[in-house]
Design a protein around this motif. Structure first.
Motif, PDB file in Angstrom:
ATOM      1  N   ASP A  79       0.849  -1.191   0.000  1.00 42.83           N
ATOM      2  CA  ASP A  79       0.000   0.000   0.000  1.00 42.83           C
ATOM      3  C   ASP A  79       0.888   1.245   0.000  1.00 42.83           C
ATOM      4  O   ASP A  79       1.628   1.477   0.956  1.00 42.83           O
ATOM      5  CB  ASP A  79      -0.894  -0.059   1.250  1.00 42.83           C
ATOM      6  N   LEU A  80       0.783   2.037  -1.048  1.00 41.37           N
ATOM      7  CA  LEU A  80       1.634   3.233  -1.172  1.00 41.37           C
ATOM      8  C   LEU A  80       1.358   4.243  -0.077  1.00 41.37           C
ATOM      9  O   LEU A  80       2.220   5.062   0.233  1.00 41.37           O
ATOM     10  CB  LEU A  80       1.377   3.933  -2.518  1.00 41.37           C
ATOM     11  N   THR A  81       0.158   4.211   0.491  1.00 36.72           N
ATOM     12  CA  THR A  81      -0.191   5.233   1.493  1.00 36.72           C
ATOM     13  C   THR A  81       0.149   4.764   2.909  1.00 36.72           C
ATOM     14  O   THR A  81      -0.136   5.478   3.872  1.00 36.72           O
ATOM     15  CB  THR A  81      -1.696   5.568   1.440  1.00 36.72           C
ATOM     16  N   ASP A  82       0.752   3.590   3.045  1.00 33.76           N
ATOM     17  CA  ASP A  82       1.083   3.107   4.392  1.00 33.76           C
ATOM     18  C   ASP A  82       2.040   4.093   5.078  1.00 33.76           C
ATOM     19  O   ASP A  82       3.134   4.371   4.572  1.00 33.76           O
ATOM     20  CB  ASP A  82       1.734   1.729   4.295  1.00 33.76           C
ATOM     21  N   GLN A  83       1.631   4.596   6.237  1.00 30.36           N
ATOM     22  CA  GLN A  83       2.383   5.684   6.866  1.00 30.36           C
ATOM     23  C   GLN A  83       3.732   5.235   7.400  1.00 30.36           C
ATOM     24  O   GLN A  83       4.734   5.933   7.258  1.00 30.36           O
ATOM     25  CB  GLN A  83       1.527   6.330   7.974  1.00 30.36           C
ATOM     26  N   ALA A  84       3.770   4.045   8.010  1.00 30.00           N
ATOM     27  CA  ALA A  84       5.055   3.552   8.542  1.00 30.00           C
ATOM     28  C   ALA A  84       6.061   3.393   7.403  1.00 30.00           C
ATOM     29  O   ALA A  84       7.241   3.753   7.535  1.00 30.00           O
ATOM     30  CB  ALA A  84       4.853   2.224   9.264  1.00 30.00           C
ATOM     31  N   MET A  85       5.602   2.880   6.277  1.00 29.98           N
ATOM     32  CA  MET A  85       6.476   2.705   5.117  1.00 29.98           C
ATOM     33  C   MET A  85       6.980   4.060   4.617  1.00 29.98           C
ATOM     34  O   MET A  85       8.178   4.266   4.415  1.00 29.98           O
ATOM     35  CB  MET A  85       5.706   1.973   4.008  1.00 29.98           C
ATOM     36  N   GLN A  86       6.059   5.002   4.422  1.00 33.53           N
ATOM     37  CA  GLN A  86       6.475   6.305   3.880  1.00 33.53           C
ATOM     38  C   GLN A  86       7.388   7.047   4.854  1.00 33.53           C
ATOM     39  O   GLN A  86       8.345   7.709   4.432  1.00 33.53           O
ATOM     40  CB  GLN A  86       5.254   7.155   3.500  1.00 33.53           C
ATOM     41  N   ASN A  87       7.131   6.933   6.160  1.00 33.47           N
ATOM     42  CA  ASN A  87       8.019   7.571   7.142  1.00 33.47           C
ATOM     43  C   ASN A  87       9.422   6.981   7.036  1.00 33.47           C
ATOM     44  O   ASN A  87      10.420   7.705   7.065  1.00 33.47           O
ATOM     45  CB  ASN A  87       7.493   7.365   8.570  1.00 33.47           C
ATOM     46  N   ALA A  88       9.489   5.652   6.925  1.00 33.86           N
ATOM     47  CA  ALA A  88      10.796   4.991   6.845  1.00 33.86           C
ATOM     48  C   ALA A  88      11.521   5.378   5.552  1.00 33.86           C
ATOM     49  O   ALA A  88      12.740   5.586   5.548  1.00 33.86           O
ATOM     50  CB  ALA A  88      10.629   3.476   6.928  1.00 33.86           C
ATOM     51  N   LEU A  89      10.783   5.506   4.453  1.00 31.34           N
ATOM     52  CA  LEU A  89      11.423   5.902   3.190  1.00 31.34           C
ATOM     53  C   LEU A  89      11.927   7.346   3.271  1.00 31.34           C
ATOM     54  O   LEU A  89      12.979   7.675   2.713  1.00 31.34           O
ATOM     55  CB  LEU A  89      10.464   5.718   2.005  1.00 31.34           C
ATOM     56  N   ASN A  90      11.192   8.204   3.991  1.00 32.47           N
ATOM     57  CA  ASN A  90      11.677   9.580   4.188  1.00 32.47           C
ATOM     58  C   ASN A  90      13.024   9.576   4.901  1.00 32.47           C
ATOM     59  O   ASN A  90      13.944  10.315   4.519  1.00 32.47           O
ATOM     60  CB  ASN A  90      10.688  10.401   5.031  1.00 32.47           C
ATOM     61  N   ALA A 172      13.002  -3.960   6.731  1.00 31.33           N
ATOM     62  CA  ALA A 172      12.416  -3.763   5.388  1.00 31.33           C
ATOM     63  C   ALA A 172      11.303  -4.786   5.143  1.00 31.33           C
ATOM     64  O   ALA A 172      10.215  -4.443   4.652  1.00 31.33           O
ATOM     65  CB  ALA A 172      13.499  -3.881   4.314  1.00 31.33           C
ATOM     66  N   VAL A 173      11.554  -6.046   5.515  1.00 28.89           N
ATOM     67  CA  VAL A 173      10.549  -7.090   5.312  1.00 28.89           C
ATOM     68  C   VAL A 173       9.309  -6.777   6.159  1.00 28.89           C
ATOM     69  O   VAL A 173       8.170  -6.868   5.678  1.00 28.89           O
ATOM     70  CB  VAL A 173      11.116  -8.491   5.674  1.00 28.89           C
ATOM     71  N   LYS A 174       9.557  -6.363   7.393  1.00 30.43           N
ATOM     72  CA  LYS A 174       8.443  -6.074   8.307  1.00 30.43           C
ATOM     73  C   LYS A 174       7.584  -4.912   7.781  1.00 30.43           C
ATOM     74  O   LYS A 174       6.357  -4.976   7.796  1.00 30.43           O
ATOM     75  CB  LYS A 174       9.041  -5.733   9.679  1.00 30.43           C
ATOM     76  N   LEU A 175       8.259  -3.871   7.311  1.00 24.33           N
ATOM     77  CA  LEU A 175       7.525  -2.720   6.770  1.00 24.33           C
ATOM     78  C   LEU A 175       6.680  -3.137   5.572  1.00 24.33           C
ATOM     79  O   LEU A 175       5.511  -2.754   5.451  1.00 24.33           O
ATOM     80  CB  LEU A 175       8.500  -1.631   6.323  1.00 24.33           C
ATOM     81  N   LEU A 176       7.293  -3.924   4.668  1.00 27.68           N
ATOM     82  CA  LEU A 176       6.573  -4.335   3.454  1.00 27.68           C
ATOM     83  C   LEU A 176       5.382  -5.207   3.809  1.00 27.68           C
ATOM     84  O   LEU A 176       4.290  -5.024   3.268  1.00 27.68           O
ATOM     85  CB  LEU A 176       7.526  -5.051   2.494  1.00 27.68           C
ATOM     86  N   HIS A 177       5.580  -6.147   4.722  1.00 33.55           N
ATOM     87  CA  HIS A 177       4.463  -7.008   5.120  1.00 33.55           C
ATOM     88  C   HIS A 177       3.393  -6.194   5.829  1.00 33.55           C
ATOM     89  O   HIS A 177       2.194  -6.403   5.603  1.00 33.55           O
ATOM     90  CB  HIS A 177       4.956  -8.143   6.019  1.00 33.55           C
ATOM     91  N   GLY A 178       3.820  -5.247   6.666  1.00 32.97           N
ATOM     92  CA  GLY A 178       2.864  -4.381   7.375  1.00 32.97           C
ATOM     93  C   GLY A 178       2.006  -3.582   6.405  1.00 32.97           C
ATOM     94  O   GLY A 178       0.867  -3.216   6.708  1.00 32.97           O
ATOM     95  N   ALA A 179       2.582  -3.294   5.234  1.00 26.81           N
ATOM     96  CA  ALA A 179       1.851  -2.517   4.229  1.00 26.81           C
ATOM     97  C   ALA A 179       1.192  -3.452   3.208  1.00 26.81           C
ATOM     98  O   ALA A 179       0.773  -3.012   2.127  1.00 26.81           O
ATOM     99  CB  ALA A 179       2.808  -1.551   3.535  1.00 26.81           C
TER     100      ALA A 179
END
Ligand code: AMP
Ligand code: MN
Ligand code: MN
Ligand code: MN
Length: 279
Positions: A79-90, A172-179
């Motif tokens: 999910d592109l809008t996943d906040q944890a993912m986007q925060n980590a990418l920032n 990284a795996v956790k973030l991707l699975h979370g999203a």
């Protein structure tokens, strides 16, 4: 069906805009294309809006640190809008800016002119990479090829190599699975690891619950591909395919030279069932 699950745009170190990439993919008759820029997803939505025939898959290529190596994890279908993912990418992109500045400082100590400003201009607001710095040095005539710049200045042990605090593979795996996505070990043969260390990497990646490993890629030798298939089978990983396209060049084209042997399950088997790969 043609599928390619790894490529880049201007949002990181690719040279094509999302629009140009989509056009090229449609000309190449690609059915599914994952856009996997380094630590950013900004090109995905605009590419999808512009696409007509090709279906755009959400993607990213995340830099991670493992045992002192920079290891790339391709994320798909999240999910592109996943906040944890986007925060980590920032955070990752901030690390990229910090690293580029640090590389510039270290090269200055070796007598080169500062490269940071020019590299940041080339990146043009996208994720700044070593490829941008290499391009600046080539533009200035310091070296005449990427390979020479990397080998002389920017690989491990060279004066401009900066070990960086990327996230861990586990994270990284956790973030991707979370999203809601899947995690793929990118270009496993590009890390210059011995067979023993590559097995260790694949083992750890599988322990962290990684999903797949790139096996279909341009210019892979048959015996190397067989070795990756063996590892994938042993660690129950799915097979992915990716051109890692950055710019037009012979032997690396969107959706081409990505054949998979038929004794391994492709990563899309549950998501896009009943599809046969053609290349
Ligand atoms: P970075 O993610 O900033 O470390 O930059 C990595 C990018 O630089 C890769 O995705 C490639 O596009 C490019 N690259 C890395 N190593 C080399 C190399 N040895 N020769 C040419 N390009 C390279
Ligand atoms: Mn790249
Ligand atoms: Mn990579
Ligand atoms: Mn890549």
């Amino acid at each position: 069906m043609k599928i390619d699950l790894h490529c880049h745009t201007l949002a990181s170190d690719g040279v094509l805009s999302p629009q140009e990439l989509v056009l090229r993919a449609e000309n190449m008759q690609i059915d599914y294309l994952a856009i996997t820029d380094h630590d950013t997803t900004t090109a995905v939505a605009s590419a999808r809006e512009l696409a007509s025939r090709v279906k755009i898959i959400n993607g990213v290529e995340i830099s991670t640190t493992w045992q002192g190596f920079d290891i790339h994890i391709v994320g798909l279908w999240f999910d592109l809008t996943d906040q944890a993912m986007q925060n980590a990418l920032n955070v990752q992109r901030e690390t990229r800016s910090w690293r580029a500045q640090e590389i510039s400082d270290r090269l200055c100590k070796r007598g080169l002119d500062p490269v940071y400003q020019d590299a940041a201009r080339l990146a043009n607001g996208g994720a700044i990479t070593r490829a941008h710095i290499a391009q600046v040095l080539i533009n200035r005539g310091v070296e005449d090829s990427f390979v020479k710049v990397f080998n002389k200045y920017m690989t491990r042990g060279k004066p401009g190599y900066v070990p960086s605090p990327w996230m861990s593979i586990a994270q990284a795996v956790k973030l991707l699975h979370g999203a809601g996505g899947l995690a793929v070990l990118a270009h496993p043969l590009s890390y210059q690891l011995s067979n023993k260390w590559l097995r260790r990497l694949v083992n750890d990646f599988a322990q962290y619950r990684g999903d797949g490993i790139e096996i279909g890629m341009p210019q892979i030798k048959p015996d190397h591909q067989r070795w990756l298939v063996t590892l994938a089978q042993e660690y129950q990983l799915l097979a992915s395919v990716g051109s890692d396209f950055h710019k037009p060049m012979p032997w690396r084209e969107l959706g081409r030279y990505l054949a998979l042997p038929d004794n391994i399950l492709p990563i899309w088997h549950q998501i896009l069932p009943d599809i046969e790969l053609q290349h």
